[in-house]
Design an enzyme around this catalytic site. Structure first.
Site, short mmCIF file in Angstrom:
data_model
loop_
_atom_site.label_atom_id
_atom_site.label_comp_id
_atom_site.label_asym_id
_atom_site.label_seq_id
_atom_site.Cartn_x
_atom_site.Cartn_y
_atom_site.Cartn_z
N GLU A 140 0.86 -1.21 0.00
CA GLU A 140 0.00 0.00 0.00
C GLU A 140 0.88 1.25 0.00
O GLU A 140 0.58 2.23 -0.68
CB GLU A 140 -0.94 0.01 1.20
CG GLU A 140 -1.97 -1.11 1.20
CD GLU A 140 -2.81 -1.15 -0.07
OE1 GLU A 140 -3.20 -0.09 -0.58
OE2 GLU A 140 -3.07 -2.26 -0.58
N TRP B 183 -20.13 13.73 -18.97
CA TRP B 183 -20.46 13.94 -17.55
C TRP B 183 -21.70 14.82 -17.43
O TRP B 183 -21.96 15.67 -18.29
CB TRP B 183 -19.30 14.61 -16.81
CG TRP B 183 -18.02 13.83 -16.85
CD1 TRP B 183 -16.86 14.19 -17.50
CD2 TRP B 183 -17.73 12.58 -16.21
NE1 TRP B 183 -15.89 13.25 -17.30
CE2 TRP B 183 -16.39 12.23 -16.51
CE3 TRP B 183 -18.47 11.70 -15.41
CZ2 TRP B 183 -15.78 11.07 -16.05
CZ3 TRP B 183 -17.86 10.54 -14.95
CH2 TRP B 183 -16.54 10.23 -15.27
N ASN C 174 -10.50 3.50 3.11
CA ASN C 174 -10.19 3.32 1.69
C ASN C 174 -11.30 2.60 0.92
O ASN C 174 -11.67 3.00 -0.19
CB ASN C 174 -8.87 2.57 1.54
CG ASN C 174 -8.53 2.33 0.08
OD1 ASN C 174 -8.41 3.28 -0.69
ND2 ASN C 174 -8.41 1.07 -0.31
N TRP D 195 -15.16 13.03 -12.07
CA TRP D 195 -14.22 12.72 -10.97
C TRP D 195 -13.54 13.99 -10.47
O TRP D 195 -13.17 14.07 -9.30
CB TRP D 195 -13.20 11.68 -11.41
CG TRP D 195 -12.35 12.12 -12.57
CD1 TRP D 195 -12.63 11.96 -13.89
CD2 TRP D 195 -11.09 12.79 -12.50
NE1 TRP D 195 -11.64 12.51 -14.65
CE2 TRP D 195 -10.67 13.02 -13.83
CE3 TRP D 195 -10.27 13.23 -11.46
CZ2 TRP D 195 -9.47 13.66 -14.14
CZ3 TRP D 195 -9.07 13.88 -11.77
CH2 TRP D 195 -8.68 14.09 -13.09
N TRP E 79 -8.97 8.91 -7.53
CA TRP E 79 -10.17 9.29 -8.30
C TRP E 79 -10.12 8.76 -9.71
O TRP E 79 -11.10 8.26 -10.25
CB TRP E 79 -10.38 10.81 -8.27
CG TRP E 79 -11.11 11.19 -7.03
CD1 TRP E 79 -10.56 11.63 -5.86
CD2 TRP E 79 -12.52 11.08 -6.79
NE1 TRP E 79 -11.54 11.81 -4.92
CE2 TRP E 79 -12.75 11.48 -5.46
CE3 TRP E 79 -13.61 10.68 -7.57
CZ2 TRP E 79 -14.03 11.49 -4.90
CZ3 TRP E 79 -14.88 10.69 -7.01
CH2 TRP E 79 -15.08 11.09 -5.70
#
Ligand SMILES: Cc1cc2nc3c(=O)[nH]c(=O)nc-3n(C[C@H](O)[C@H](O)[C@H](O)COP(=O)(O)OP(=O)(O)OC[C@H]3O[C@@H](n4cnc5c(N)ncnc54)[C@H](O)[C@@H]3O)c2cc1C
Length: 480
Positions: A281, A312, A347, A365, A388
């Site tokens: 991670e 969008w 997360n 996003w 994102w």
């Protein structure tokens, strides 16, 4: 041996232990002048958001305290970084200026400018790596370019990774005969007025010592269960080190060595597996920095160019419901309220809420990234952009666009007893686990007994997920 002073320009490295710029300044000999300059205008569109400013206030306060204990001070200034550094250099007759590198595009441009000016003034300038395990230009493909896929990136990084042993800070820091002018921390205006940050202060302790407490608690309590527990937002099995890493209150080399030592000391397979997963991670953090450094347009533009034409939608009402945790999907609302109250979100839930925004609601996003930027205490340009773009499906090595997270089944899988929902959406706390992730399907009697009145105490879903999924896939087809 040099006798002139060294200015240490603190930025996102708000610690003394294993801080290369600071330790090199002490080693150089002569007085050390620690400086922090609040210069948000130099961060372009990415000046620290409201939650980050609040964290920064407390973090600077802790750094001031640590330096004072070591017989030193933190000189605080606000304004253009070079103007302030130049005035300090002139008034103290400093001979050197040291700092630890940052990697955001605007900051790199600013730092190059400062470097040039400092050279012109005759200062010895050095910058160091205090923030990453590997520099973003060090891990390259055979062709010499940056990696765009995590697994080969991390494998190549691990092959060359030999993080130096952390270096401890001296107990005393040499001080100049007289200190340059400093402004008061309060005058930087970082602490919110009016004070809305009680939730953040309640949830966190700040500074270098708190970072170590956090790390040690994680290693003692959660390293062994990290692989299984890290995806369950109702458990406290992740490290919560992200804001400390972002502000450099602890560095990744320190974390790396502490994790390896804990795993070796325990010797169990669970600890070994936990350590490997946890370090990977940290690897995602390294990967995100490599992407940001090598593709500096990413905070504004998708990695996959075809997404620039994605249709969008603008839906202010839905966007606001998402921001405020009023979508009618309990796991989404729990996450958004955890974020609003504490400045942090688990997360797994970050992925679920980001999928809800970009795929169910078809809101770009960039809007989500901007909201996170303002509300997260760990808001980090590299990690936030990568997170994102990954969830929206337009990033490097991203979740494919057709992977639309189902907020009900995700909730049922990762929060099976509904503990996370009960904590953050208390108006649903009385519902049995069977219905807590889909209250609109619960029998009327069950709702009544739990004190839930849909569209009164808690909203109905603002969108039907399965219809939204079809709509998202159709929108995606238009750009492929
Ligand atoms: C939409 C979205 C936005 C995100 N925005 C941010 C952000 O602004 N700042 C941020 O630090 N992280 C961000 N992340 C990544 C991740 O969610 C957080 O780093 C993590 O939740 C922090 O909790 P932790 O410290 O307990 O993590 P742990 O599981 O304990 O991990 C340890 C450390 O590894 C790093 N890390 C873990 N996961 C990731 C990841 N997926 N990508 C990059 N680094 C990771 C972090 O530095 C973290 O502190 C985002 C993820 C998503 C999906």
């Amino acid at each position: 041996m040099a006798h002139d002073a060294t200015i240490v320009w603190f930025r996102q490295d708000l610690r003394l232990e294993d801080n290369p710029a600071f330790l090199e300044a002490v080693r150089r000999g002569g007085p050390v002048i620690p400086v922090y300059v609040w210069a948000p205008a130099e961060e372009g569109a990415w000046a620290p958001g409201a939650a980050s400013r609040c964290w920064l206030h407390h973090s600077l306060q802790r750094l001031e305290g640590r330096l004072e204990k070591a017989g030193s001070r933190l000189i605080l200034r606000r304004g253009a970084a070079w103007d302030e550094l130049e005035s300090i250099a002139r008034s103290t007759r400093a001979g050197a200026l040291y700092w630890n590198r940052r990697y955001e595009p605007e900051i790199r441009r600013r730092d190059d400018m400062v470097k040039g000016r400092a050279h012109d003034l005759g200062l010895a300038v050095k910058d160091f790596n205090g923030a990453l395990l590997v520099e973003p230009w060090e891990v390259t493909t055979r062709q010499g370019g940056p990696y765009k896929v995590f697994t080969p990136f991390w494998k190549a990084a691990l092959d060359r990774l030999a993080p130096a042993e952390p270096v401890t800070a001296p107990r005393r820091v040499p001080a100049p005969e007289s200190w340059p002018r400093s402004v008061r921390l309060e005058s930087l205006g970082l602490a919110p007025r009016p004070d809305w940050a009680g939730g953040i202060r309640e949830a966190w302790a700040f500074g270098e010592d708190a970072a170590w407490d956090r790390l040690e608690t994680f290693l003692d309590a959660s390293l062994d269960s990290y692989c299984d527990g890290r995806d369950q937002p109702g458990r406290d099995d992740t490290s919560r080190l992200s804001p400390y890493l972002h502000f450099g209150e602890v560095g990744p080399r320190q974390v790396w060595h502490a994790v390896q030592a804990a795993a070796a000391g325990r010797g169990s397979n669970a600890a070994k597996r936990g350590a490997e997963k946890f370090l990977s991670e940290l690897g995602w953090r390294e990967f995100s920095y490599s992407l940001l450094y090598n593709f500096p347009h990413l905070p504004a533009e998708p990695m996959q160019e075809k997404f620039a034409a994605f249709p969008w939608k603008h839906d202010a009402e839905a966007q606001r419901a998402w921001q405020r945790g009023r979508t009618g999907y309990p796991v989404v609302d729990a996450g958004m309220r955890q974020l609003w109250k504490t400045g942090w979100m688990h997360n797994r839930v970050r992925m679920i809420v980001a999928s809800m925004l970009t795929k169910d609601l078809l809101i770009s996003w960039q809007h989500g990234a901007a909201w996170f930027w303002d509300t997260l205490v760990d808001a980090d340009l590299a990690n936030n952009t990568q997170g994102w773009q990954w969830t929206a499906g337009c990033g490097a090595d991203a979740a494919p666009y057709f992977r639309v997270f189902n907020p009900v089944s995700q909730g049922e899988r990762y929060d099976p007893a509904g503990d996370y929902i009960r904590q953050w959406v208390p108006e649903l706390a009385g519902l049995p686990g069977q219905w807590i992730h889909k209250p609109w399907q619960a029998p009327p009697d069950t709702l009544r007994e739990a004190g839930v009145c849909l569209d009164d105490t808690y909203p109905s879903p603002i969108i039907d997920h399965s219809e939204a999924r079809d709509r998202a896939l159709a929108a995606f087809e238009r750009i492929t």
